[in-house]
Design a protein around this motif. Sequence first.
Motif, short mmCIF file in Angstrom:
data_model
loop_
_atom_site.label_atom_id
_atom_site.label_comp_id
_atom_site.label_asym_id
_atom_site.label_seq_id
_atom_site.Cartn_x
_atom_site.Cartn_y
_atom_site.Cartn_z
N LEU A 23 -29.01 -14.06 -25.56
CA LEU A 23 -28.77 -12.86 -24.75
C LEU A 23 -28.40 -11.67 -25.64
O LEU A 23 -28.89 -10.56 -25.45
CB LEU A 23 -27.67 -13.17 -23.73
N ALA A 60 -25.73 -17.48 -24.99
CA ALA A 60 -25.01 -16.24 -25.28
C ALA A 60 -25.59 -15.55 -26.51
O ALA A 60 -25.72 -14.31 -26.55
CB ALA A 60 -23.52 -16.53 -25.48
N GLY A 82 -19.09 -17.83 -21.02
CA GLY A 82 -19.91 -19.03 -20.89
C GLY A 82 -19.08 -20.29 -20.97
O GLY A 82 -19.25 -21.23 -20.18
N SER A 120 -19.73 -12.83 -23.89
CA SER A 120 -20.67 -13.81 -23.35
C SER A 120 -20.27 -15.23 -23.75
O SER A 120 -20.32 -16.15 -22.93
CB SER A 120 -22.08 -13.50 -23.82
N ALA A 179 -24.45 -9.09 -18.07
CA ALA A 179 -24.92 -8.23 -19.16
C ALA A 179 -25.81 -7.11 -18.62
O ALA A 179 -25.72 -5.96 -19.08
CB ALA A 179 -25.68 -9.06 -20.19
N ARG A 233 -30.58 -7.88 -26.30
CA ARG A 233 -29.98 -6.70 -25.69
C ARG A 233 -30.82 -5.45 -26.02
O ARG A 233 -31.39 -5.34 -27.11
CB ARG A 233 -28.55 -6.51 -26.17
N CYS A 280 -25.50 -19.54 -17.00
CA CYS A 280 -26.40 -18.69 -17.80
C CYS A 280 -26.92 -17.50 -17.00
O CYS A 280 -26.97 -16.37 -17.52
CB CYS A 280 -27.56 -19.53 -18.33
N MET A 322 -24.07 -15.03 -16.75
CA MET A 322 -23.90 -14.27 -17.99
C MET A 322 -24.98 -13.18 -18.11
O MET A 322 -24.69 -12.04 -18.50
CB MET A 322 -23.99 -15.22 -19.19
#
Length: 474
Positions: A220, A217, A405, A401, A268, A224, A261, A264
């Motif tokens: 990620l 998370a 998760g 996230s 996103a 972004r 994963c 997630m």
Amino acid sequence: MRLPDSVRRYLLHLLERDAAERALDTAELQALAAAAEGRSVRPLPELLRGWVNNATSQMRWKRARPVAAKELADHLSDQYEAFLEEGMDEDAAAQATAREMGDAVETGTQLDRAWRPRPDWVMLGIVLVVAAIGLVLQYLLRSHNDLEWYMFFGKYVAGAVCLLVAYFSDYTILGRHCWLLYGLWVVVGLLLTQGPISMGKLYHLGCWVWFFPVLFAGILFRQRGKGTRGIGICLLSLPVMWFLAIHAPSMAAITVQAVVCCGMLAAAVWRGAFGRRTRGKLALAASPVLAMLLYCLYLFFTDSHIREKLVLIFHPQRDAMFEGYQGSMIQYIMFGIRFPDCEQQPIDSWLRWDGATDWVIMASKYYWGWAAVLLILAAAVLLLLWGFRIARRQTGLLARSVCMGVMVTFALQTLMYVLQNCGIILIASYGLPLLSYGGMYLCQTMLLLGLLLSAQRSGQLESGLAPQNARSVP
């Protein structure tokens, strides 16, 4: 060439959200909002900027200061503009605005009291009560009760400490220092590959790999806005997890964490965290899971032994005395499905596998009936519903996230555990959160729940919003 207004507004919205996530100062936020509306913003005079700094410096919760500063600056700007429209000059308008708002230190003290995160003792209490019920249940179900009650109490205290430490920590460290934490996780995992082996498995490594989703998370979150390149970097962190899970070995960790994963990452992408949503980005985010599914289908159609294994999973009575013995016994205890006319071990002897570990539901059915099973399932379902409710309410990318998760991991663990206790053993389950045996598993579960509650406590600040328990300042 002038961009269309809809495109300009969308781009400014993305910039504004990113500014809130990075806690930019109030002037930048005001400039972005003004640009979205096509107007210019008069900067606040030095006197009023100093007033805002004096007020927010009284707040001990530093993460809330940028959000509070924006709220105060909005009030000051409105009042300042009103005085200017009345004909005052800039200095007089600034002094009048400061007098109107009152003493900065007093206002900041009120903000400190109103915006200080208050512990959610109700939620913490529910987790602690469910964990206590789980430990009592485990103590009663242990057929070879070689542990005294105070040893169970020690595990409970250790789990409670993990819960509170994670709850009062700052979950945003997962995003701010994701690569450092990921590196430490890899190093510790590699060291644990040389750890002691119990029943053919590296038990400590098998527990360690389950922390990966919250680290993912953070990765990620850091990637972004970087488009396809960011998605690729996120996916490159997965092979190390698979390597460690294979060495454990833990097929449950490999499959569950790949699904969690990739889910997630796909979520996103869908929400626009990696730029404009496209089919190619969604396919790339889900590619590891799609590859695993294709490989399983390939084995199913090319390997007759795999097909026979799948038949035995759902109908173990076809080979009840050999490969299907375990499933046949479970279904006989749970549902009374007739065992083949052959020699069968006594059920009490068979349950000495320790019903408190992998067979809490089955052992409870045998000793106490379906009422006990329904109570256990109700506790597990309520925990999941409560956790997903928290996760859905998060608006920040990192908070959402982390929460998703944790909760999707728990949901898949629960599903595998329930299927296993019904005699359908696709993959050996890892555990039933808070209710199945294992001191290390309890601490791990409590730590992850603590992170979930930490994100609930202050996750709204990530999107530039006031915390839920904040009161308006007079």
